[in-house]
Design an enzyme around this catalytic site. Structure first.
Site, short mmCIF file in Angstrom:
data_model
loop_
_atom_site.label_atom_id
_atom_site.label_comp_id
_atom_site.label_asym_id
_atom_site.label_seq_id
_atom_site.Cartn_x
_atom_site.Cartn_y
_atom_site.Cartn_z
N TYR A 155 0.85 -1.18 0.00
CA TYR A 155 0.00 0.00 0.00
C TYR A 155 0.89 1.23 0.00
O TYR A 155 1.86 1.30 0.75
CB TYR A 155 -0.89 0.01 1.24
CG TYR A 155 -1.76 1.24 1.38
CD1 TYR A 155 -2.80 1.48 0.49
CD2 TYR A 155 -1.55 2.14 2.42
CE1 TYR A 155 -3.61 2.61 0.63
CE2 TYR A 155 -2.36 3.27 2.57
CZ TYR A 155 -3.38 3.49 1.67
OH TYR A 155 -4.17 4.60 1.81
N ASP A 264 9.32 2.90 -0.33
CA ASP A 264 8.31 3.54 0.50
C ASP A 264 8.56 3.17 1.96
O ASP A 264 8.30 2.04 2.38
CB ASP A 264 6.91 3.10 0.04
CG ASP A 264 5.80 3.79 0.81
OD1 ASP A 264 6.09 4.45 1.83
OD2 ASP A 264 4.62 3.66 0.40
N LYS A 296 4.32 9.14 8.80
CA LYS A 296 4.10 8.53 10.13
C LYS A 296 5.07 9.04 11.20
O LYS A 296 4.91 10.16 11.67
CB LYS A 296 4.05 7.02 9.97
CG LYS A 296 2.85 6.63 9.06
CD LYS A 296 2.45 5.19 9.05
CE LYS A 296 1.11 5.03 8.35
NZ LYS A 296 1.13 4.36 7.07
C1 LIG Z 1 0.46 4.78 5.73
C2 LIG Z 1 1.18 4.52 4.48
C3 LIG Z 1 1.07 5.37 3.37
C4 LIG Z 1 0.06 6.49 3.30
O1 LIG Z 1 0.30 7.47 4.24
P1 LIG Z 1 -0.94 8.48 4.61
O2 LIG Z 1 -0.29 9.49 5.49
O3 LIG Z 1 -1.96 7.64 5.27
O4 LIG Z 1 -1.42 9.06 3.34
C5 LIG Z 1 1.89 5.14 2.28
N1 LIG Z 1 2.74 4.11 2.27
C6 LIG Z 1 2.88 3.26 3.31
C7 LIG Z 1 3.87 2.16 3.25
C8 LIG Z 1 2.08 3.42 4.44
O5 LIG Z 1 2.17 2.55 5.44
#
Ligand SMILES: *Cc1c(COP(=O)(O)O)cnc(C)c1O
Length: 471
Positions: A155, A264, A296
């Site tokens: 994701y 990511d 995060k």
């Molecule tokens: C949480 C997450 C996102 C998206 O971040 P948001 O701040 O919720 O838009 C993208 N990539 C990874 C791996 C994530 O865990």
């Protein structure tokens, strides 16, 4: 007086005040929530409305306390309401909350990020979604190519081009294994209505940890590929870590074909080590991604995220370069102050503590499930871990394998834990998160709740195996 979390094993709990708020919420907000997983659709029951957090604990509007094992889905590496972070934030707020001009704290946060990671330059944004969206635009602009490669079960936020087989949120929404392995298709199918076919036409989805699939695709279409985007260590299909050398292989393959590797680290960055997942593999193996996305933890509980990487690639961004990207609240002084305070407090001792707490808890979860006779696989990626119930043998190495778990067992397990004052992710496809505030008292509370929850999962498992129940 707020009631303490229950010590009565698995006493069913009626969350009256939460239920009333949820009803109000559903009148004015679709599904009553602002991010789907919060609605408890995958586990059933009434979502708990939280009123406050302190250290490892959450208190809901009914006055019940929970040990928090999601930590706001990762950001709260130091736990809730860390006094030092709060003090810095209060000072920042007193100076005003946003100017729409450059500020000192965003430079200091960028310096901290650059100092910890292999990137040369970083651009701050407000969400992980924005970070990956911008990184992909930049990769396309830099290479002049269009194809984006991603892995099933990873994701990267709700970016149109990346909402193909995108792991937890969508998996939870459907709760079926029908999203499983594909990867042989020439183009992808959007994972949600509202994404035009054209938006995912240039997205290719491959099975995770599958070197042969990556090699085949790059052999066929290498010169069309702008970037390969991957979770540095996936946590959005449950925890499915890269096999040893897999990220290095991706970096090498991308480099050979002139494509960019976008790692990511929105979830793993500054969480699984000082340097994120790259600190656990790339730093030792001697490779680096072309671009990395963060979010995060780096926001310290506020909306802040970032993407960064090679200076020659980042030079393509506006205002210096032609690839446009912008943000009204990007680098917001309150958010960057919280993020900077959090990173400065995220010392080696903090990581050692979170690592040890995760090792203890994941081992206990595995041992108690074994004792209760529930088939399971517990998997860790650094200090993130998750459990796949109903899976006989591991490792779970891709989304197809993750989707073979029996989410009904997790539902039973989840509610037994919740009733005993433990707040787990309300979906089987999510990672469990700990913090520096998870001390022995908090861990003992969680471990004390495990036997009844494992029994609940075992009872659900018996129903499936004897064919008795429909869950
Ligand atoms: C949480 C997450 C996102 C998206 O971040 P948001 O701040 O919720 O838009 C993208 N990539 C990874 C791996 C994530 O865990």
């Amino acid at each position: 007086m707020p009631e303490q979390s229950s010590v009565v094993p698995h006493a069913p709990v009626v969350p009256e005040v939460s239920a009333a708020w949820f009803e109000r919420a559903q009148r004015v907000t679709p599904g009553g929530v602002n991010s789907p997983v919060r609605a408890f659709n995958a586990v059933g029951g009434t979502p708990r409305f939280m009123a406050s957090g302190e250290g490892a604990w959450l208190t809901d509007v009914d006055g019940r306390r929970y040990v928090d094992l999601i930590c706001s889905w990762g950001p709260l590496l130091l736990g809730h309401a860390h006094p030092e972070v709060q003090a810095r934030v209060a000072e920042a707020v007193a100076r005003g909350t946003s100017y729409g001009t450059p500020t000192r704290s965003e430079v200091e946060l960028a310096e901290e990020i650059v100092a910890r990671t292999p990137i040369e330059q970083v651009r701050l944004v407000s969400s992980g979604t924005e970070a990956t969206m911008s990184a992909i635009r930049l990769a396309r602009g830099f290479t002049g190519r269009e194809v984006v490669v991603k892995f099933a079960g990873c994701y990267h936020g709700h970016v149109d081009a990346l909402l193909a087989e995108a792991g937890s949120g969508l998996a939870t929404l459907r709760d079926t294994s029908s999203l499983g392995s594909s990867g042989r298709r020439a183009t992808s199918v959007a994972g949600t209505p509202g994404v035009p076919a054209a938006s995912v036409e240039a997205t290719v989805v491959l099975p995770y940890n599958d070197r042969a699939a990556v090699e085949r695709l790059f052999a066929e279409r290498g010169s069309e590929i702008a970037c390969l985007v991957t979770e540095a260590s996936p946590g959005n299909m449950g925890v499915v870590p890269p096999e040893p050398g897999f990220n290095a292989f991706l970096a090498e393959t991308c480099a050979r074909h002139g494509a960019l590797l976008v790692s990511d680290e929105v979830m793993t960055g500054f969480r699984v080590s000082r340097q994120g997942q790259w600190g656990l593999d790339g730093a030792h193996e001697g490779w680096r991604p072309d671009l990395i996305t963060f979010g995060k933890v780096m926001g310290g509980g506020f909306p802040a995220a970032a993407f960064g990487g090679r200076a020659d690639v980042m030079a393509m961004l506006s205002p210096g370069g032609p690839v446009y990207q912008a943000g009204t609240l990007a680098g917001n002084p309150v958010a960057t102050t919280a993020g900077l305070a959090t990173l400065r407090l995220a010392t080696d001792e903090v990581y050692a503590h979170v690592d040890a707490a995760a090792a203890r808890l994941s081992a206990e979860v595995g041992a108690r499930l074994t004792r209760a006779g529930v088939p399971h696989v517990v998997q860790s990626g650094g200090n993130m871990f998750s459990v796949f119930l109903g899976v006989e043998t591991g490792p779970v190495r891709d989304f197809a394998a993750a989707s073979a778990q029996d989410t009904g067992l997790y539902r039973a397990f989840f509610h037994a834990m919740l009733d005993q004052g433990v707040y787990l992710p309300p979906s089987a496809f999510e990672a469990w998160f700990l913090s520096a505030a998870h001390d022995d008292e908090a861990l003992d509370h969680v471990i004390g709740a495990l036997p009844a929850a494992c029994d609940a999962a075992a009872a659900a498992y018996d129903e499936v195996t004897t064919g008795g129940g429909q869950r």
